[in-house]
Design an enzyme around this catalytic site. Structure first.
Site, short mmCIF file in Angstrom:
data_model
loop_
_atom_site.label_atom_id
_atom_site.label_comp_id
_atom_site.label_asym_id
_atom_site.label_seq_id
_atom_site.Cartn_x
_atom_site.Cartn_y
_atom_site.Cartn_z
N CYS A 115 38.40 46.74 61.57
CA CYS A 115 39.02 45.77 60.81
C CYS A 115 38.92 44.98 61.77
CB CYS A 115 40.32 46.16 60.57
SG CYS A 115 41.66 45.40 60.09
N CYS A 118 41.89 42.44 62.43
CA CYS A 118 42.99 43.61 63.46
C CYS A 118 42.34 43.48 65.33
CB CYS A 118 43.34 44.48 63.78
SG CYS A 118 43.90 44.90 61.77
#
Length: 157
Positions: A115, A118
């Site tokens: 991700c 993130c």
């Protein structure tokens, strides 16, 4: 050899290294790897820190899916609206975990999940909490070798 180097020859504290390793083992979802790292982490870390490493894996399992998907879709962004109480400083402090440690664990798990959003957010969080690029590098090495162990065991199974 790589596991030993990443976990035993690291400038990270035991909390940083073994918390990241446990959170990454959970993220890699291979039962033998989870058991092995949970056993070792429980020897090297106080029980509340072990629970917070598990919480980091749990929260990032949720957030990595949401934010990675939102990023891939593009367009208008909406708040996640997901509860993440365990990230609050009082909860971490009660467990004896620093904000830097928790951010580092979340960053490592996000590397496994792939991700980008993130990873970027937790990289910034790690640095705001006082750690440097070398700590980020070490956490990423731990994520890489824990994930490789899980993939290898799954392939042998």
């Amino acid at each position: 050899m790589n596991l030993g180097r990443a976990l035993l020859e690291t400038p990270l504290t035991d909390a940083q290294a073994w918390g990241a390793a446990l959170a990454c083992a959970i993220a890699a979802r291979q039962p033998d790897v989870i058991r092995a790292f949970a056993a070792e982490a429980s020897v090297r870390l106080p029980a509340p820190a072990v629970e917070q490493a598990r919480a980091a894996a749990s929260i990032m399992a949720m957030n990595n899916v949401f934010y990675r998907a939102q990023h891939m879709i593009g367009g208008e962004r909406h708040p996640a609206g997901l509860r993440m109480r365990t990230i609050t400083s009082p909860v971490l402090a009660a467990a004896g975990v620093t904000r830097a440690d928790f951010e580092l664990w979340c960053l490592a798990v996000s590397a496994i999940a792939g991700c980008a959003v993130c990873l970027q957010n937790h990289d910034q969080g790690v640095r705001r909490a006082g750690l440097d690029a070398a700590a980020v590098h070490e956490a990423l090495r731990i994520a890489a070798v824990v994930h490789a162990a899980a993939v290898t065991l799954d392939a042998a199974g």
